[in-house]
Write an enzyme that holds these catalytic residues in place. Sequence first.
Site, mmCIF file in Angstrom:
data_model
loop_
_atom_site.group_PDB
_atom_site.id
_atom_site.type_symbol
_atom_site.label_atom_id
_atom_site.label_comp_id
_atom_site.label_asym_id
_atom_site.label_seq_id
_atom_site.Cartn_x
_atom_site.Cartn_y
_atom_site.Cartn_z
ATOM 1 N N SER A 1 30.275 87.552 77.723
ATOM 2 C CA SER A 1 31.457 87.480 76.888
ATOM 3 C C SER A 1 32.426 88.592 77.262
ATOM 4 O O SER A 1 32.005 89.678 77.694
ATOM 5 C CB SER A 1 31.004 87.674 75.439
ATOM 6 N N TYR B 1 26.097 92.329 68.351
ATOM 7 C CA TYR B 1 26.196 91.122 69.188
ATOM 8 C C TYR B 1 26.728 91.500 70.576
ATOM 9 O O TYR B 1 26.143 91.153 71.606
ATOM 10 C CB TYR B 1 27.121 90.084 68.537
ATOM 11 N N LYS C 1 24.889 91.477 74.476
ATOM 12 C CA LYS C 1 25.387 90.821 75.694
ATOM 13 C C LYS C 1 25.431 91.822 76.844
ATOM 14 O O LYS C 1 25.040 91.526 77.970
ATOM 15 C CB LYS C 1 26.783 90.233 75.448
HETATM 16 P P1 NAD Z 1 25.894 77.822 69.676
HETATM 17 O O1 NAD Z 1 25.294 78.579 68.551
HETATM 18 O O2 NAD Z 1 26.618 76.561 69.378
HETATM 19 O O3 NAD Z 1 24.770 77.512 70.776
HETATM 20 C C1 NAD Z 1 23.644 78.328 70.979
HETATM 21 C C2 NAD Z 1 22.426 77.431 70.967
HETATM 22 O O4 NAD Z 1 21.251 78.232 71.203
HETATM 23 C C3 NAD Z 1 22.209 76.722 69.615
HETATM 24 O O5 NAD Z 1 22.004 75.339 69.865
HETATM 25 C C4 NAD Z 1 20.963 77.381 69.038
HETATM 26 O O6 NAD Z 1 20.217 76.483 68.253
HETATM 27 C C5 NAD Z 1 20.235 77.821 70.296
HETATM 28 N N1 NAD Z 1 19.345 78.985 70.142
HETATM 29 C C6 NAD Z 1 19.628 80.169 69.555
HETATM 30 N N2 NAD Z 1 18.571 81.006 69.646
HETATM 31 C C7 NAD Z 1 17.614 80.338 70.340
HETATM 32 C C8 NAD Z 1 16.307 80.675 70.765
HETATM 33 N N3 NAD Z 1 15.774 81.867 70.475
HETATM 34 N N4 NAD Z 1 15.596 79.766 71.474
HETATM 35 C C9 NAD Z 1 16.120 78.535 71.742
HETATM 36 N N5 NAD Z 1 17.354 78.164 71.343
HETATM 37 C C10 NAD Z 1 18.100 79.057 70.654
HETATM 38 O O7 NAD Z 1 26.851 78.835 70.473
HETATM 39 P P2 NAD Z 1 27.894 78.567 71.639
HETATM 40 O O8 NAD Z 1 29.257 78.853 71.117
HETATM 41 O O9 NAD Z 1 27.623 77.282 72.303
HETATM 42 O O10 NAD Z 1 27.532 79.780 72.608
HETATM 43 C C11 NAD Z 1 26.649 79.635 73.702
HETATM 44 C C12 NAD Z 1 26.461 80.986 74.381
HETATM 45 O O11 NAD Z 1 27.743 81.487 74.793
HETATM 46 C C13 NAD Z 1 25.853 82.052 73.471
HETATM 47 O O12 NAD Z 1 24.988 82.834 74.233
HETATM 48 C C14 NAD Z 1 27.061 82.861 73.053
HETATM 49 O O13 NAD Z 1 26.718 84.189 72.729
HETATM 50 C C15 NAD Z 1 27.938 82.808 74.293
HETATM 51 N N6 NAD Z 1 29.359 83.026 74.020
HETATM 52 C C16 NAD Z 1 29.984 82.237 73.082
HETATM 53 C C17 NAD Z 1 31.326 82.478 72.777
HETATM 54 C C18 NAD Z 1 32.037 81.647 71.728
HETATM 55 O O14 NAD Z 1 33.083 82.094 71.232
HETATM 56 N N7 NAD Z 1 31.544 80.458 71.368
HETATM 57 C C19 NAD Z 1 32.038 83.482 73.452
HETATM 58 C C20 NAD Z 1 31.373 84.237 74.415
HETATM 59 C C21 NAD Z 1 30.028 83.998 74.683
HETATM 60 N N1 UFG Z 2 41.622 85.743 63.276
HETATM 61 C C1 UFG Z 2 42.372 85.639 62.115
HETATM 62 N N2 UFG Z 2 41.822 84.957 61.055
HETATM 63 C C2 UFG Z 2 40.592 84.370 61.105
HETATM 64 C C3 UFG Z 2 39.829 84.492 62.310
HETATM 65 C C4 UFG Z 2 40.379 85.187 63.360
HETATM 66 O O1 UFG Z 2 43.480 86.140 62.033
HETATM 67 O O2 UFG Z 2 40.148 83.775 60.109
HETATM 68 C C5 UFG Z 2 42.217 86.432 64.443
HETATM 69 C C6 UFG Z 2 41.423 87.632 64.912
HETATM 70 O O3 UFG Z 2 41.842 88.799 64.232
HETATM 71 C C7 UFG Z 2 41.764 87.649 66.416
HETATM 72 C C8 UFG Z 2 41.926 86.164 66.762
HETATM 73 O O4 UFG Z 2 42.190 85.514 65.524
HETATM 74 O O5 UFG Z 2 42.999 88.284 66.624
HETATM 75 C C9 UFG Z 2 40.680 85.555 67.395
HETATM 76 O O6 UFG Z 2 39.543 85.820 66.573
HETATM 77 P P1 UFG Z 2 38.135 85.078 66.793
HETATM 78 O O7 UFG Z 2 37.222 85.542 65.725
HETATM 79 O O8 UFG Z 2 38.354 83.619 66.938
HETATM 80 O O9 UFG Z 2 37.690 85.594 68.230
HETATM 81 P P2 UFG Z 2 37.427 87.077 68.764
HETATM 82 O O10 UFG Z 2 38.404 87.300 69.879
HETATM 83 O O11 UFG Z 2 37.399 88.055 67.688
HETATM 84 O O12 UFG Z 2 35.945 86.944 69.333
HETATM 85 C C10 UFG Z 2 35.500 85.808 70.085
HETATM 86 C C11 UFG Z 2 34.022 85.567 69.779
HETATM 87 C C12 UFG Z 2 33.208 86.726 70.267
HETATM 88 C C13 UFG Z 2 33.478 86.945 71.738
HETATM 89 C C14 UFG Z 2 34.949 87.140 71.970
HETATM 90 C C15 UFG Z 2 35.276 87.263 73.436
HETATM 91 O O13 UFG Z 2 33.829 85.439 68.385
HETATM 92 O O14 UFG Z 2 31.861 86.394 70.130
HETATM 93 O O15 UFG Z 2 35.686 86.033 71.448
HETATM 94 O O16 UFG Z 2 34.697 86.212 74.135
HETATM 95 F F1 UFG Z 2 32.821 88.047 72.144
#
Ligand code: NAD
Ligand code: UFG
Length: 340
Positions: free
Chosen positions: A126, A151, A155
């Site tokens: 991330s 979190y 990562k």
């Molecule tokens: P998500 O929660 O939809 O998907 C994660 C999946 O992993 C889920 O289906 C959950 O059931 C499964 N899981 C969790 N712990 C587990 C375990 N111990 N064993 C087996 N399965 C398990 O999340 P996502 O948004 O699809 O994110 C996928 C990956 O990308 C994550 O590692 C997350 O940290 C990373 N990531 C997501 C974002 C975002 O904003 N969505 C940003 C940066 C990184």
């Molecule tokens: N925001 C609002 N109101 C809300 C939610 C968010 O104003 O209800 C604003 C936040 O302050 C930020 C922007 O919208 O300025 C985006 O916020 P998000 O929570 O959607 O995303 P972040 O950038 O904070 O974080 C996301 C994921 C993290 C990841 C990061 C970078 O949640 O897990 O992107 O990949 F690490």
Amino acid sequence: MADTILVTGGAGYIGSHTTLALLEAGHEVVVLDNLCNSSLESLRRVERICGKAPLFVQGDIRDRAGLDALFAAHKIDAVLHFAGLKSVGQSVSQPLEYYENNVAGSVILAQAMAAAGVFQLVFSSSATVYGEPAQMPISEDVPTGTPTNPYGRSKLMVEELLQDLADSDPRWRIALLRYFNPVGAHTSGLIGEDPNGIPNNLLPYVSQVAIGTLKQVSVFGADYPTVDGTGVRDYIHVLDLADGHLKALQAISQRSGVSIWNLGTGVGYSVLQMIRAFEQASGRPVPYQVVDRRPGDIAECWADPTKAAQELGWKAERCLAQMMADTWRWQSGNPQGYAQ
Ligand code: NAD
Ligand code: UFG
């Protein structure tokens, strides 16, 4: 190429879209997921879209015996590792859960891979690993910073332990993909993001306001030094992200050691720009109120995506209007997500 890919967390948001892309590209896919934050319905819908299903194993990346059995039963060529917990707020109240799932889980997965002779791994990292970045846009040579929550630290820890692992054994071929802000849904409207409870992230919150489930968006701060005072992020369509994984998989089959790629568009949008774009795409009003800044947030963050373009031949193709239209199609067709 008809390799067999293990997708951990493949029933989740990004994992289900990437599983679909893998199946469409002709790969065999085994999904391992404990369903703690997802539903099997996502994979049923993947099958509806492409006519092919992944093989599903309900299990946990922390279960070494389960992993050994999986690797013994299937000849896996590479692993896409999405499984983990991702709520920033929850990670503050339950840090050990986060370190156990994200860090210990990744260690156990890597141990099981090595024992099975599988050395190709793509890890979901991330942009949070950059902490408060000193320069914008962020390229991969910007040193990692200090993430502001457990979190983010989990990562960064996994990135570092995978680097140590690759330094210890040249057979490893590892991609660390640093996602910026994934949004959007498949164009069919059949799969998308289905957050548990009240969403933490901006776009799922905005779309639930537009559909009427939530009343108004709280805009966290309008006094940042940005275009309109609200936070700026690099939102990337989940289908572009899925394509990036396929490109990374191809690339690591040709290069050893650790490779790091940002997956972002290179363009930032403010919270208010996002709200306006969503109103346009949905034709619905999205009321909002400016409230205090959210602790831990940075003013702005967007990627320099040049390295992925040069080394992977990958570039995000989908514009903001498409991200919004696809999110709205998913949200309006599935007001309760998969639970209906
Ligand atoms: P998500 O929660 O939809 O998907 C994660 C999946 O992993 C889920 O289906 C959950 O059931 C499964 N899981 C969790 N712990 C587990 C375990 N111990 N064993 C087996 N399965 C398990 O999340 P996502 O948004 O699809 O994110 C996928 C990956 O990308 C994550 O590692 C997350 O940290 C990373 N990531 C997501 C974002 C975002 O904003 N969505 C940003 C940066 C990184
Ligand atoms: N925001 C609002 N109101 C809300 C939610 C968010 O104003 O209800 C604003 C936040 O302050 C930020 C922007 O919208 O300025 C985006 O916020 P998000 O929570 O959607 O995303 P972040 O950038 O904070 O974080 C996301 C994921 C993290 C990841 C990061 C970078 O949640 O897990 O992107 O990949 F690490």
